[in-house]
Design a protein around this motif. Structure first.
Motif, PDB file in Angstrom:
ATOM      1  N   LEU A  66       0.834  -1.203   0.000  1.00 26.46           N
ATOM      2  CA  LEU A  66       0.000   0.000   0.000  1.00 26.46           C
ATOM      3  C   LEU A  66       0.868   1.252   0.000  1.00 26.46           C
ATOM      4  O   LEU A  66       0.630   2.189  -0.767  1.00 26.46           O
ATOM      5  N   VAL A  67       1.902   1.258   0.822  1.00 23.23           N
ATOM      6  CA  VAL A  67       2.807   2.406   0.897  1.00 23.23           C
ATOM      7  C   VAL A  67       3.519   2.604  -0.437  1.00 23.23           C
ATOM      8  O   VAL A  67       3.633   3.728  -0.935  1.00 23.23           O
ATOM      9  N   ASP A  68       3.991   1.514  -1.049  1.00 26.79           N
ATOM     10  CA  ASP A  68       4.646   1.613  -2.360  1.00 26.79           C
ATOM     11  C   ASP A  68       3.688   2.166  -3.416  1.00 26.79           C
ATOM     12  O   ASP A  68       4.071   3.002  -4.233  1.00 26.79           O
ATOM     13  N   ALA A  69       2.445   1.705  -3.395  1.00 27.19           N
ATOM     14  CA  ALA A  69       1.459   2.184  -4.364  1.00 27.19           C
ATOM     15  C   ALA A  69       1.154   3.664  -4.158  1.00 27.19           C
ATOM     16  O   ALA A  69       1.005   4.418  -5.132  1.00 27.19           O
ATOM     17  N   MET A  70       1.084   4.093  -2.907  1.00 29.65           N
ATOM     18  CA  MET A  70       0.836   5.515  -2.639  1.00 29.65           C
ATOM     19  C   MET A  70       2.005   6.362  -3.124  1.00 29.65           C
ATOM     20  O   MET A  70       1.813   7.448  -3.680  1.00 29.65           O
ATOM     21  N   ALA A  71       3.222   5.872  -2.947  1.00 31.57           N
ATOM     22  CA  ALA A  71       4.405   6.609  -3.400  1.00 31.57           C
ATOM     23  C   ALA A  71       4.411   6.721  -4.922  1.00 31.57           C
ATOM     24  O   ALA A  71       4.673   7.802  -5.477  1.00 31.57           O
ATOM     25  N   LYS A  72       4.102   5.632  -5.616  1.00 29.91           N
ATOM     26  CA  LYS A  72       4.063   5.667  -7.087  1.00 29.91           C
ATOM     27  C   LYS A  72       2.986   6.614  -7.579  1.00 29.91           C
ATOM     28  O   LYS A  72       3.181   7.343  -8.550  1.00 29.91           O
TER      29      LYS A  72
END
Length: 98
Positions: A66-72
């Motif tokens: 989820l954190v990676d997706a928010m960063a992208k």
């Protein structure tokens, strides 16, 4: 098979920036997303995953994704300008190498 390194000096001026910066931009945006992901992780570490507002054990398991997706998504939305700086440095380094 990897793409050959294309020198801007060997291309006509109109095509040189588009060919070189498209690949550089992709790399710079991936770097910015990775940086943002690392900066966002501590924000979520202390959050409870218990009811009534949490998603339980599954939330804890998938939180990194989820954190990676928010960063992208943040980078797709314009980011914080880090990718622009990285591209500028890549171009500068490329010019110095010639």
């Amino acid at each position: 098979m990897s793409d050959p390194i294309v020198s801007p000096a060997t291309l006509p001026p109109a095509t040189a920036p588009a060919v070189v910066t498209a690949r550089m931009r992709e790399t710079a945006e991936a770097f910015e997303a990775s940086f943002l992901s690392q900066m966002l992780k501590p924000m979520f570490e202390g959050l409870s995953t218990e009811a009534p507002f949490g998603g339980g054990e599954a939330e804890g398991t998938w939180r990194g994704f989820l954190v990676d997706a928010m960063a992208k998504q943040a980078v797709r939305g314009g980011g914080i300008g880090l990718a622009d700086q990285v591209v500028a440095q890549m171009l500068k380094m490329q010019e110095q190498g010639q």
